[in-house]
Write a protein that holds these residues in place. Structure first.
Motif, PDB file in Angstrom:
ATOM      1  N   ALA A 176       0.826  -1.205   0.000  1.00 52.70           N
ATOM      2  CA  ALA A 176       0.000   0.000   0.000  1.00 52.70           C
ATOM      3  C   ALA A 176       0.862   1.258   0.000  1.00 52.70           C
ATOM      4  CB  ALA A 176      -0.935  -0.005   1.206  1.00 52.70           C
ATOM      5  N   LYS A 177       2.077   1.130   0.548  1.00 50.41           N
ATOM      6  CA  LYS A 177       3.011   2.249   0.559  1.00 50.41           C
ATOM      7  C   LYS A 177       3.326   2.715  -0.863  1.00 50.41           C
ATOM      8  CE  LYS A 177       6.796   1.010   2.611  1.00 50.41           C
ATOM      9  NZ  LYS A 177       7.769   0.585   3.635  1.00 50.41           N
ATOM     10  N   ALA A 178       3.226   1.781  -1.810  1.00 48.71           N
ATOM     11  CA  ALA A 178       3.637   2.081  -3.185  1.00 48.71           C
ATOM     12  C   ALA A 178       2.460   2.471  -4.070  1.00 48.71           C
ATOM     13  CB  ALA A 178       4.342   0.865  -3.785  1.00 48.71           C
ATOM     14  N   THR A 179       1.289   2.693  -3.464  1.00 48.57           N
ATOM     15  CA  THR A 179       0.129   3.082  -4.276  1.00 48.57           C
ATOM     16  C   THR A 179       0.436   4.372  -5.032  1.00 48.57           C
ATOM     17  OG1 THR A 179      -1.199   2.247  -2.464  1.00 48.57           O
ATOM     18  CG2 THR A 179      -2.363   3.450  -4.186  1.00 48.57           C
ATOM     19  N   PRO A 180       0.199   4.401  -6.334  1.00 48.11           N
ATOM     20  CA  PRO A 180       0.453   5.647  -7.062  1.00 48.11           C
ATOM     21  C   PRO A 180      -0.331   6.806  -6.444  1.00 48.11           C
ATOM     22  CG  PRO A 180       0.051   3.855  -8.590  1.00 48.11           C
ATOM     23  CD  PRO A 180      -0.224   3.322  -7.219  1.00 48.11           C
ATOM     24  N   PHE A 181       0.325   7.928  -6.251  1.00 44.58           N
ATOM     25  CA  PHE A 181      -0.229   9.169  -5.709  1.00 44.58           C
ATOM     26  C   PHE A 181      -0.566   9.065  -4.220  1.00 44.58           C
ATOM     27  CE2 PHE A 181      -1.513   9.231 -10.233  1.00 44.58           C
ATOM     28  CZ  PHE A 181      -0.659  10.259 -10.629  1.00 44.58           C
ATOM     29  N   LEU A 182      -1.082   7.925  -3.757  1.00 52.69           N
ATOM     30  CA  LEU A 182      -1.607   7.873  -2.387  1.00 52.69           C
ATOM     31  C   LEU A 182      -0.671   7.167  -1.409  1.00 52.69           C
ATOM     32  CD1 LEU A 182      -5.369   7.132  -3.121  1.00 52.69           C
ATOM     33  CD2 LEU A 182      -4.247   9.323  -2.702  1.00 52.69           C
ATOM     34  N   GLY A 183       0.450   6.618  -1.895  1.00 57.11           N
ATOM     35  CA  GLY A 183       1.381   5.951  -0.985  1.00 57.11           C
ATOM     36  C   GLY A 183       2.623   6.799  -0.794  1.00 57.11           C
ATOM     37  N   SER A 184       3.210   6.765   0.396  1.00 55.76           N
ATOM     38  CA  SER A 184       4.332   7.659   0.676  1.00 55.76           C
ATOM     39  C   SER A 184       5.590   7.241  -0.080  1.00 55.76           C
ATOM     40  CB  SER A 184       4.610   7.703   2.171  1.00 55.76           C
ATOM     41  OG  SER A 184       4.935   6.413   2.627  1.00 55.76           O
ATOM     42  N   ASP A 205      -0.822   8.204   4.499  1.00 59.46           N
ATOM     43  CA  ASP A 205      -0.936   7.597   3.170  1.00 59.46           C
ATOM     44  C   ASP A 205      -1.835   6.363   3.199  1.00 59.46           C
ATOM     45  OD1 ASP A 205       0.690   5.823   4.475  1.00 59.46           O
ATOM     46  OD2 ASP A 205       2.071   5.544   2.778  1.00 59.46           O
ATOM     47  N   ALA A 206      -1.877   5.669   2.083  1.00 61.86           N
ATOM     48  CA  ALA A 206      -2.788   4.519   1.975  1.00 61.86           C
ATOM     49  C   ALA A 206      -2.451   3.435   2.996  1.00 61.86           C
ATOM     50  CB  ALA A 206      -2.713   3.945   0.563  1.00 61.86           C
ATOM     51  N   ARG A 207      -1.153   3.239   3.240  1.00 62.33           N
ATOM     52  CA  ARG A 207      -0.765   2.197   4.180  1.00 62.33           C
ATOM     53  C   ARG A 207      -1.227   2.553   5.595  1.00 62.33           C
ATOM     54  NH1 ARG A 207       3.999   0.807   7.168  1.00 62.33           N
ATOM     55  NH2 ARG A 207       4.220  -1.450   7.270  1.00 62.33           N
ATOM     56  N   PHE A 208      -1.097   3.858   5.924  1.00 62.79           N
ATOM     57  CA  PHE A 208      -1.523   4.295   7.248  1.00 62.79           C
ATOM     58  C   PHE A 208      -3.019   4.091   7.417  1.00 62.79           C
ATOM     59  CE2 PHE A 208      -2.632   7.169  10.642  1.00 62.79           C
ATOM     60  CZ  PHE A 208      -1.570   7.046  11.519  1.00 62.79           C
TER      61      PHE A 208
ATOM     62  N   PHE B 260       8.971  -6.580 -10.854  1.00 59.38           N
ATOM     63  CA  PHE B 260       8.375  -5.249 -10.927  1.00 59.38           C
ATOM     64  C   PHE B 260       8.499  -4.547  -9.580  1.00 59.38           C
ATOM     65  CE2 PHE B 260       5.912  -7.283 -14.387  1.00 59.38           C
ATOM     66  CZ  PHE B 260       6.174  -6.367 -15.386  1.00 59.38           C
ATOM     67  N   ASP B 261       8.473  -3.209  -9.616  1.00 59.78           N
ATOM     68  CA  ASP B 261       8.440  -2.437  -8.388  1.00 59.78           C
ATOM     69  C   ASP B 261       7.098  -2.637  -7.679  1.00 59.78           C
ATOM     70  OD1 ASP B 261      10.909  -1.411  -8.282  1.00 59.78           O
ATOM     71  OD2 ASP B 261      10.285   0.688  -8.216  1.00 59.78           O
ATOM     72  N   PRO B 262       7.080  -2.358  -6.359  1.00 55.50           N
ATOM     73  CA  PRO B 262       5.830  -2.589  -5.616  1.00 55.50           C
ATOM     74  C   PRO B 262       4.620  -1.869  -6.197  1.00 55.50           C
ATOM     75  CG  PRO B 262       7.620  -2.146  -4.098  1.00 55.50           C
ATOM     76  CD  PRO B 262       8.186  -1.978  -5.470  1.00 55.50           C
ATOM     77  N   TRP B 263       4.818  -0.676  -6.747  1.00 54.77           N
ATOM     78  CA  TRP B 263       3.602   0.027  -7.218  1.00 54.77           C
ATOM     79  C   TRP B 263       2.953  -0.729  -8.369  1.00 54.77           C
ATOM     80  CZ3 TRP B 263       2.633   2.605 -11.957  1.00 54.77           C
ATOM     81  CH2 TRP B 263       3.717   2.702 -12.837  1.00 54.77           C
TER      82      TRP B 263
END
Lengths: 257, 460
Positions: A176-184, A205-208, B260-263
């Motif tokens: 979730a940390k890596a969510t585009p735009f919403l993850g830190s 962020d999304a993970r939080f 792939f990267d996590p995102w």
């Protein structure tokens, strides 16, 4: 008059079952129409539609496992406190002390089995082309139910609060940390700013949102507990009802046209 | 000296004795079936030049199994000298596949083989022999300590079961589909259309449901008694296990993290899998194959789905569950999980190739750099110049290749589907193909990222 007949002729029995026992054709039809639980079914059905080699019974088994999970889950809730102090110890006591401890085994194996049977149900529905018109929308409902089944299993994975639990959730929720735009740590999070003030940080962020904290901790346990025991099951139950309703409304179990 | 990792113990041998007993009983049943049907073993009859019934072959095999089972029961007291165990060369042969490249090729090869040989595979004798082989493989493998360790983990047991169940249902699908395909070819009614009278739900369906529920309850209770749910030490945020694995059904996604990267692996691709599943009914314009098993009538849909489910989802879960060990290295199923196993990781980005390794870099004056204290615009331009080749390739992959496909291989699809449907399908297919493509690029040229913009966590 035998005891059985006496009971079946009594006012109490007749108030519950509003028709004679389903021994003849008429009453076998009536029973399907007047019983709340049975009325999910049609009255009559094509022979091949219920053949095991056609349906694999996987949808029904999935629903049954959902009921098993609900019942064992409620029983487990009596013994389990979702706090850092007690969660792990309560599971230990379920394993070693409590009489109903086997409920945890049934709950866990039932959960694994449910994930597998959902996949197999979807497999069968795809391979018989049963998602085709007029059943397109019910397939979409099924995909949502698949996601929710996985989420139910995922949120439940944390509750024993052992090493297996917290690290599996840590690995899973790190995504979730890596969510585009919403993850830190996701691409493009730097774009969401108010002036110089960043909106997306490790504590916003999304993970939080998922964990309720920066790391898997007591807040996460509480959050996952509520999701696992209340929020997701309510949604799943609603969608199952819609899923079944649509099976009937879309023409019953699929058959060659 | 006491062996702390014994390949065989008395308990294991005794348990395997039961396994072979069950297999023996199963094959007795099969022998009786062959006897009742008066089947002939054509291969051996041809060799001997006289009639050799199938039942006698199965009877001899069952007898061997019975003696194997008895040998296990009587020999369980001296595990050191017990001879029935997995031969070393077979272990080495199986462990040879413990490498992402070979493993992936194997799963693709199996997938292609199953589809190509479906008409042979659906024959009862072939299927039964394969079932026997896989149970024998499992039984013999249990004589290995490291195999038992990984397969016997409580949470992994359901996955072993799933593999057998999945193999069975895939077989059942092909059996019904091959049958129906032949019926359609011959102009006969479908299997689903024969003996298809209307019957009453009470009693025919409700009683099946009741029996099914009782059997399942008994099954779950027995499973719960036989196998305790896993419980490790209390949670400790300071002690990271090596390897740290997600729940088993997400291990296919975790495996994608290698490429792939996590995102992408953790967010975009899972979302696209779900979107792709949900839109299937709206992009599959094929009206045939609705409500019955068939393969020939909807080859493209079935092959795409099976490819996504079997090699890309299930096989990756198996890889993640049974073969991924410490430091996410791949270990054979008979191999000891050595924490110190080293694997050279020397992957390079496409921009590294372009600016550092190929002559183009020297010609254009080396990799573009920017001043970290400089303006944002300056940085963005430098990054775009640095990554231009990757960006062009990715944009071309998703925007140009659908057009090329519409003009060539998917011409009919495009005409029938219309622009929007076709573009959705083409893009989903391209996303699905992205994983094998990235895998191959990693294995062949050690490519890390096609577009590498770590400044914005944007790596493809």
């Amino acid at each position: 008059m035998s005891i059985g007949e006496y009971i079946r002729e009594s006012q109490v029995w007749k108030s519950i079952f509003r028709h004679p026992a389903p021994y003849d054709r008429r009453n076998r039809i009536v029973v399907m129409l007047t019983n709340f639980f049975l009325h999910l079914h049609p009255v009559s059905i094509k022979q091949q539609g219920i053949a095991l080699s056609y349906t694999w019974c996987m949808g029904g088994i999935t629903f049954f496992l959902f009921l098993v999970e609900t019942i064992t889950g409620v029983l487990l809730m009596f013994y389990y406190r979702p706090t850092l102090e007690w969660a792990f110890r309560d599971i230990l006591s379920l394993r070693d002390v409590q009489t109903l401890g086997i409920m945890r085994e049934i709950h866990r194996w039932g959960a694994h089995a449910m994930v597998i049977t959902v996949w197999l149900h979807m497999y069968r529905v795809f391979l018989t082309g049963s998602y085709k018109p007029p059943r397109e929308f019910n397939w979409v409902v099924g995909v949502i139910l698949l996601v929710l089944t996985l989420l139910l299993s995922f949120t439940g994975y944390l509750l024993p609060w052992d090493q297996l639990a917290i690290w599996a959730i840590t690995v899973g929720s790190n995504m979730a940390k890596a969510t585009p735009f919403l993850g830190s740590e996701g691409p493009g999070y730097q774009l969401l700013n108010v002036g110089n003030y960043p909106l997306i940080t490790p504590i916003s962020d999304a993970r939080f949102l998922l964990l309720g904290a920066r790391n898997v901790g007591e807040e996460t346990l509480n959050r996952f507990y509520i999701l696992h025991c209340v929020a997701i099951p309510l949604v799943v139950a609603t969608l199952i009802a819609i899923h079944f309703w649509r099976v009937r409304k879309d023409g019953g179990i699929s058959q060659p046209l | 000296m006491l062996d702390t990792h014994p390949d065989l113990t008395s308990d294991v041998i005794f348990g395997l004795g039961w396994l072979y007993t069950i297999l023996f009983l199963m094959n007795i049943g099969w022998t009786l079936r062959a006897y009742n049907l008066k089947l002939e073993n054509k291969f051996l009859s041809g060799l001997a030049g006289s009639h050799i019934p199938s039942a006698s072959v199965w009877a001899i095999y069952s007898g061997v199994l019975m003696m194997t089972a008895l040998a296990h029961f009587t020999g369980s007291s001296s595990p050191e000298s017990f001879v029935v165990r997995m031969p070393g060369f077979l272990k080495a042969g199986v462990d040879w596949f413990a490498d992402p490249v070979r493993y992936f090729c194997l799963s693709i090869g199996l997938f292609v083989g199953v589809v190509m040989l479906r008409k042979q595979l659906v024959k009862p004798t072939v299927a039964w022999s394969l079932l026997n082989l896989s149970i024998l493989f499992l039984g013999l493998s249990m004589t290995d300590y490291d195999f038992r360790l990984i397969v016997g983990k409580p949470d992994n047991v359901p996955i072993v079961g799933m593999l057998f169940i999945l193999a069975f249902f895939t077989w059942l699908y092909f059996k019904r589909a091959v049958d129906n395909d032949q019926r359609i070819k011959d102009g006969r009614p479908l299997f689903e259309q024969e003996k298809n009278d209307k019957i009453l739900v009470w009693p025919d369906l409700v009683y099946s449901e009741l029996i099914c529920m009782i059997a399942l309850t008994a099954f779950l209770v027995l499973w719960g008694i036989a196998l305790q749910a896993p419980l490790e030490e209390a949670a400790n945020a300071a002690a990271t296990p090596n390897p740290s694995k997600a729940p088993w059904y997400f291990l296919g996604l975790q495996e994608m993290l290698v490429y792939f990267d996590p995102w992408l692996a953790g967010v975009v691709l899972p979302s696209l899998i779900l979107v792709g599943l949900a839109v299937i009914p709206y992009i599959d314009f094929n009206k045939r194959g609705n409500g019955y098993y068939s393969y020939e009538e909807r080859k493209f849909a079935v092959l795409t789905f099976l490819f996504g489910f079997l090699p890309l989802w299930v096989a990756m879960i198996v890889l993640g569950t049974f073969l991924r060990g410490p430091n996410w290295n791949v270990f054979g199923i008979y191999e000891y999980w050595d924490v110190h196993k080293l694997e050279a990781a020397n992957n390079k980005n496409l921009s590294d190739f372009f600016w550092l390794y190929w002559p183009t870099g020297e010609m254009l004056g080396g990799m573009p750099k920017y001043n970290p204290q400089g303006s944002a615009a300056e940085m963005v331009i430098a990054i775009l110049v640095r990554e231009w080749l990757g960006i062009v390739l990715v944009l071309g992959y998703f925007m140009v290749s659908p057009i090329i496909m519409a003009l060539t291989v998917f011409r009919k699809f495009y005409v029938k589907m219309g622009f929007i449907r076709y573009m959705i399908m083409a893009n989903l297919l391209l996303w699905m193909a992205a994983l094998p493509i990235k895998m191959v690029l990693r294995w062949t040229v050690s490519l890390k990222y096609i577009v590498a913009i770590p400044e914005y966590f944007f790596n493809i």
